[in-house]
Write a protein that holds these residues in place. Structure first.
Motif, short mmCIF file in Angstrom:
data_model
loop_
_atom_site.label_atom_id
_atom_site.label_comp_id
_atom_site.label_asym_id
_atom_site.label_seq_id
_atom_site.Cartn_x
_atom_site.Cartn_y
_atom_site.Cartn_z
N ARG A 162 32.39 -13.89 25.28
CA ARG A 162 33.36 -13.78 24.42
C ARG A 162 33.68 -15.29 23.48
O ARG A 162 33.85 -15.08 22.24
N GLU B 19 30.71 -15.66 21.05
CA GLU B 19 30.78 -15.22 19.77
C GLU B 19 31.92 -15.76 18.59
O GLU B 19 31.93 -15.87 17.59
N ARG C 49 30.71 -18.86 17.28
CA ARG C 49 29.73 -18.35 16.04
C ARG C 49 30.53 -18.05 14.90
O ARG C 49 30.10 -18.45 13.78
N SER C 50 31.47 -17.12 15.04
CA SER C 50 32.09 -16.63 13.86
C SER C 50 33.02 -17.95 13.00
O SER C 50 33.34 -17.70 11.93
N GLU D 269 18.14 -12.13 19.06
CA GLU D 269 19.21 -12.95 18.76
C GLU D 269 18.92 -13.30 17.46
O GLU D 269 20.12 -13.41 16.66
N GLU E 174 21.85 -12.16 14.58
CA GLU E 174 22.37 -13.12 13.73
C GLU E 174 21.96 -12.74 12.12
O GLU E 174 23.07 -12.94 11.46
N ARG F 20 24.73 -9.95 11.53
CA ARG F 20 25.88 -10.65 11.52
C ARG F 20 26.37 -11.38 9.88
O ARG F 20 27.31 -11.26 9.56
#
Length: 416
Positions: free
Chosen positions: A6, A9, A12-13, A212, A216, A219
């Motif tokens: 979590r 993630e 990354r955001s 991955e 990405e 995303r």
């Protein structure tokens, strides 16, 4: 989902938001990018143990800003600027939106500006990909190096050169002028497409795919679509990625061996991704002028709608490839066009179109040209020539799963 995942993630955001905010305040993209990476690393170590702070974005901006200010302090010529910046920085929030702006507007602009900056035309495609994954995607240098099968030191040098190139060219941190925006957006989409393709079918190494990288790319493209929902080609690219990646669970056997599209168990396709991709391209095509990514997504949709390989509507796919040849001509488009032509009208027609590529020379030495030739020759019944082309393709590919598949196809023709 465990706490470490979590946190990863979340980081990354937040990475592009934090980097955009810090660069917008201080300038110096290269120094700010290093500072943000330090802040992300500190968060990755501390947050799983101590808990995520109440305002994680502000926490990261504060830590990164301190790193930048420490760097500025070491340069006497920048002391006055550093003091001014520090004095203007509110205690509770490092970056305050300008008049009439909300935080979401600032984040949106920063995200888009970062993408345009990382995909600047002065950078090579490889540098654009690496810098986008690090600055916008939040991946570490080690993660990017692993995905592209190069030493970490090599990838670090590539990223460093890209940052120095941006510094040397003096590219300002702002959106490109309206006259350049469409062209620059096309470069951004191409970079995201390259990231996806490398993840979906790696160009070298023991693995067929690097999930991955595909995740990405999806995303980032999804985020870009959220920011620019009226851009049809962004929606087309996202739909293409979703429809293509939906096949991933069926593309390999348990031992990692490649399973071609015609032989895949379609019940194993990711139905959620398939449904989303079909819905997206169905909604997009009627309301925008069709571009290359939308047409490719439409082709993927025709494949996705076929319950079995033999149900594929090849005449429709052929018509779409003819349109794609008009919109975005190129050797890879012609190569896929030849396959569609063979499936719709017979292998002789496909081989005739393929011959134009043999004479063209732009795909000379590429394994896919030899692999398609082998497939069409096998369809035509010329097994000896097909076997030779399969072996030629196997020699040329850098992907171990592809090589094994092509060699197995050649060996199977011996028994026939």
């Amino acid at each position: 989902m465990n706490r470490d995942v979590r946190v990863e993630e979340l980081l990354r955001s937040l990475a592009p938001q934090v980097l955009g905010a810090v660069v917008r305040r201080y300038g110096h993209f290269d120094a700010c990018e290093d500072a943000v990476q330090d802040a992300l690393l500190a968060a990755a170590v501390q947050w799983p143990e101590q808990g995520v702070p109440g305002s994680p974005r502000a926490w990261l901006i504060t830590v990164a800003s301190r790193r930048v200010i420490d760097g500025l302090r070491s340069e006497q010529a920048r002391q006055r600027r550093e003091a001014t910046v520090a004095a203007l920085t509110p205690a509770d929030e490092t970056v305050t939106p300008g008049p009439g702006e909300g935080p979401k507007a600032a984040e949106r602009d920063d995200m888009l500006t970062l993408l345009f900056l990382c995909c600047h035309p002065s950078l090579t495609p490889g540098s654009q990909v690496a810098l986008t994954l690090r600055a916008v995607g939040g991946l570490t240098t080690a993660q990017i190096a692993h995905a592209f099968l190069v030493p970490e030191a090599t990838m670090a040098q590539r990223i460093s050169r890209a940052k120095q190139r941006i510094k040397a060219t003096g590219v300002p941190f702002r959106m490109p002028p309206e006259s350049e925006r469409a062209e620059r957006l096309a470069v951004v989409l191409q970079v995201l497409y390259l990231i996806f393709n490398e993840g979906y079918a790696t160009t070298g190494g023991p693995d067929l795919q690097h999930p991955e990288l595909t995740r990405e790319a999806v995303r980032l493209t999804r985020e870009l679509h959220r920011l620019l929902p009226e851009e049809g080609e962004i929606a087309g690219l996202l739909a293409l990625m979703l429809l293509t990646d939906a096949r991933r669970p069926a593309r390999t056997r348990p031992d990692g061996a490649l399973v071609p599209l015609a032989d895949q168990d379609r019940s194993r396709w990711d139905q959620a991704a398939l449904k989303e991709g079909l819905s997206l391209i169905t909604e997009t095509l009627p309301r925008t002028v069709a571009g290359p990514y939308q047409v490719q997504a439409a082709i993927a949709a025709v494949h996705g709608e076929a319950a079995h390989s033999e149900d594929t509507d090849w005449p429709q796919i052929l018509a779409l490839y003819e349109l794609l040849e008009q919109l975005s001509p190129g050797p890879m488009v012609t190569l896929n066009h030849a396959v569609a032509l063979a499936m719709a009208q017979g292998p002789a027609a496909g081989l005739e179109l393929l011959a134009t590529l043999e004479a063209d020379g732009r795909l000379a030495g590429h394994h896919r040209l030899a692999a398609v030739r082998a497939h069409l020759l096998e369809m035509s019944g010329d097994l000896a020539a097909a076997r030779s082309s399969y072996r030629e393709a196997a020699r040329r590919t850098g992907s171990l799963p592809e090589r094994r598949y092509l060699e197995a196809r050649a060996d199977a023709l011996n028994s026939r």
